[in-house]
Structures are given as structure tokens and as C-alpha cells.
Design a protein around this motif. Structure first.
Motif, PDB file in Angstrom:
ATOM      1  N   ASN A 157      40.772  31.655  51.625  1.00  0.00           N
ATOM      2  CA  ASN A 157      40.338  31.644  50.226  1.00  0.00           C
ATOM      3  C   ASN A 157      41.285  32.416  49.321  1.00  0.00           C
ATOM      4  N   ASP A 158      41.853  33.522  49.846  1.00  0.00           N
ATOM      5  CA  ASP A 158      42.698  34.379  49.013  1.00  0.00           C
ATOM      6  C   ASP A 158      43.667  35.135  49.919  1.00  0.00           C
ATOM      7  N   SER A 205      36.670  35.824  46.267  1.00  0.00           N
ATOM      8  CA  SER A 205      38.071  36.143  45.971  1.00  0.00           C
ATOM      9  C   SER A 205      38.176  37.622  45.601  1.00  0.00           C
TER      10      SER A 205
END
Length: 387
Positions: A157-158, A205
Motif C-alpha cells: 500500500n505504501d 497509508s
């Protein structure tokens, strides 16, 4: 006029349909039906249960009944007796323990010694002890471990997650997004009600660079719980039961609320449920540097690291002498380059408090169904000690 009545009835009908059709197996259903959290939420969530000890530890007793009439500053500048402050503030349990001896023990507002309370955010402080135990057993190698060593899915995701360390999580300096409001799209209710907390964490995030600033964030202890789970290969609630709960001589049973039956993740941010007298035993464990009746349950190294503070951890925007370290609130006085620790505390929603005064060897526990008519419990505790 008729149109307004029809429209009002339609709106009421629509709200009723949404309410009735909402399932508490879903986040939205819980938000609609459960809405405001309270200290009986342990009845709503599924739970991992702990048994009372076969060999319970009992504090000595030397009750000082005169403490009922002790005059203290509850709200404003008016002095009131301790017992009146407790009755009028929604307090359910209040304990003062000095040198392992109970000096004061009161249960109020419909509660008794055997009544269950939920700890809310004091569970975060207990989570710190669980991390310390896993470190002491070398199941977690270091607080400087990258979080993705245990939860590599976060990188999907990040990619900034590669910079995030376990220590950043413990000190509330992770930078993980947290919309701090109670509207349904906020992270405050999501961290509390989401029925699959592992899934929710993976979706998040980073809003800031790790270790950049302090932001109180309930996702941090949940992520710490996921790390404990990966490192110990068991649920954090079960690991806690085997390594800490069973060693403290608990007089009553207890539980840790889970996000859902299907997910089975312990709510590390708020879900420890127990009786006040057993709650005090965590205070005793901290006051004695991780030792309980000669058994070093949590390593001295971790207990010392827990309260190792510097200007970096100072929360001067709240109070000049306040610091946050490893899910504990610490009050300290700076003397040159050294610090004198005055208070170590765990604080929870609706006024759940575990306060440890290391120099005075005093533990104060306050639990409540609400927190009203008191300006500062910390100041009340200090007044009690001073008098």
C-alpha cells in the motif's frame, strides 16, 4: 404542511429501515447500533477469556476510613470530600495502595468489587508490557526492527513503510494516517468498531514520515498486536494470558475483546476487561520494575527503557512535565540533563486511570462509567498524596 409531514415520515421510515437492516457484523452496523462506547462494551464484542488464578495474590489491607472526608479540589476552586467527588463523577471503583497495602477501596454507582470494567486505552499500556515480554524472550529481536520485517504486506500500500520501526509505533510517532473524529469515515470509530482490524491496518497509508511527530493514534497498538502475533505465533491475548496474566495471581476472571469471531484479533487499543483490584496488579508489576513476588516477568531492561525519556518525547503543548513513551504517559521533572520520574500512568476513555507513583510507592486506580465534575484526576491524586 402535509408535504412536510410526509417528508418527515419518509425520513423517519428510511432511518428505521437502515437501523433495523444494519448488522453488527459490519462496521457500519456497529456504528449505527452501538454508537457511543461505554464500559460495558465487553458484553458486545466477542472475547478471549482468562481464568482467575488458583493461587490469587491478595494485597494487605489497612483501610483508612478518614480518607472519605479528605477535602480535595474536584471542579473549579470548590473543595469537596473525596467520597462526594467519587459519587458525583461517575466513578465505579477507586483504590489507593501503598507498599502493597490497600489504604482505600470504594465501589460506587451500582458497582461492586466483583464488577467488570473495560480499560479502554489503558490496554495500550498493557500492550507495551506484552511487547517487552516478547523482546525478553527474543521473539522480537529489537525495538529498532522495521515493522515490515513482521508485516511485509504494508509495503503493497505504501513503500514508505520500510522506514517505520517498532519504536515509532510504541511512541505514537508512526505517521500512520488517523482522522481523529467520530464521524463514520473517521479513524477513531474505525479503530474501535472495525470487524477485521488486520485488514483495516493493511489499507492504511502514512500521512507523515515515521518518527517525525507525536500523534495519538489507536492504530499503533493494533499494529503492535499484529507484530506480537507474528513473532509469537499465537494471538496476543493468548500470549498475554500465558506469559503475564497467569503470573499475577488474578482474583477474578477477565477477558480481551476481539474485533469479531471470524477475525479473532484482540482489540489491543482498548479491549482489556477486568476488575479494579486485578487492574492494580499491573501497577504493582510496573512499580516493582517487572518483578512480581520474586518472579521477573518483564525484563528490567524493558522496564527501564519504558521510562527512558528526553526532550524528544515531551508533550509541552499538554503539560510542561508530560512525556509519552512506549504507550505510557510519564510525568517527570528535569534536573540538568537528568530526569526524575514522578508518575507513570495509563489513561483511558471515560476516566479509566492506572497511576503509579514510584517514589511514594503508591498505586491509584480509578475506573468509571463516565468522567464528569472533575477538572483533573491527576491533580486530585497529587492532593491525596500530599495530604
Amino acid at each position: 404542511m402535509k408535504k412536510k409531514i410526509v417528508l418527515t415520515l419518509l425520513v423517519i421510515g428510511l432511518i428505521s429501515i437502515i437501523y433495523i437492516s444494519s448488522s453488527t457484523a459490519t462496521y457500519f452496523g456497529r456504528y449505527i447500533k452501538w454508537r457511543n462506547s461505554d464500559i460495558e462494551d465487553y458484553q458486545k464484542f466477542p472475547k478471549y477469556e482468562f481464568k482467575a488464578s488458583n493461587n490469587p495474590y491478595h494485597f494487605a489491607k489497612n483501610i483508612n476510613h478518614h480518607l472519605d472526608t479528605l477535602k480535595l479540589t474536584g471542579s473549579g476552586s470548590t473543595k469537596s470530600s473525596l467520597i462526594d467527588i467519587l459519587r458525583n463523577s461517575g466513578t465505579t471503583a477507586f483504590l489507593i495502595i501503598k507498599n502493597d497495602t490497600i489504604l482505600y477501596e470504594k465501589y460506587l454507582n451500582g458497582y461492586s468489587r466483583s464488577s467488570m470494567n473495560t480499560s479502554f486505552s489503558v490496554a495500550k499500556s498493557i500492550t507495551s508490557l506484552i511487547v517487552g515480554k516478547a523482546l525478553g524472550e527474543n521473539l522480537i529481536s529489537s525495538v529498532n526492527d522495521p515493522v515490515v520485517k513482521y508485516i511485509p504486506e504494508l509495503l503493497e500500500n505504501d513503500t514508505t513503510y520500510k522506514k517505520l520501526l517498532l519504536s515509532d509505533i510504541l511512541d505514537m510517532r508512526s505517521g500512520i494516517q488517523f482522522k481523529d473524529h467520530d464521524l463514520p469515515w473517521g479513524d477513531k470509530p474505525k479503530a474501535y468498531y472495525y470487524p477485521n482490524l488486520r485488514k483495516r491496518i493493511i489499507e492504511l497509508s502514512l500521512a507523515d514520515e515515521p518518527d517525525n511527530k507525536f500523534t495519538y493514534n489507536s492504530y499503533n497498538p493494533i499494529l503492535a498486536g499484529m507484530i506480537i502475533e507474528k513473532a509469537t505465533k499465537m494471538s496476543p491475548a493468548k500470549y498475554f494470558e500465558k506469559k503475564i496474566w497467569d503470573e499475577l495471581g488474578m482474583e477474578y476472571s477477565g477477558s480481551w475483546s476481539m474485533d469479531s469471531e471470524e477475525s479473532g484479533m484482540a482489540k489491543m487499543e482498548s479491549g482489556l476487561n477486568l476488575r479494579a483490584i486485578d487492574f492494580a496488579k499491573f501497577g504493582r508489576l510496573v512499580a516493582k520494575n517487572g518483578n512480581f513476588n520474586g518472579n521477573q516477568i518483564i525484563s528490567k531492561n524493558w522496564m527501564e527503557y519504558n521510562i527512558e525519556i528526553s526532550e524528544k518525547y515531551n508533550l509541552s503543548e499538554i503539560a510542561d512535565d508530560l512525556y509519552y513513551r512506549n504507550f505510557w504517559w510519564i510525568y517527570a521533572k528535569k534536573n540538568g540533563t537528568a530526569y526524575s520520574i514522578n508518575i507513570i500512568s495509563g489513561n483511558g476513555h471515560l476516566g479509566q486511570y492506572l497511576f503509579i507513583f514510584p517514589k511514594e510507592k503508591i498505586i491509584i486506580v480509578r475506573m468509571g462509567k463516565k468522567d464528569v465534575n472533575v477538572d483533573s484526576w491527576k491533580n486530585i491524586f497529587l492532593e491525596i498524596i500530599k495530604q
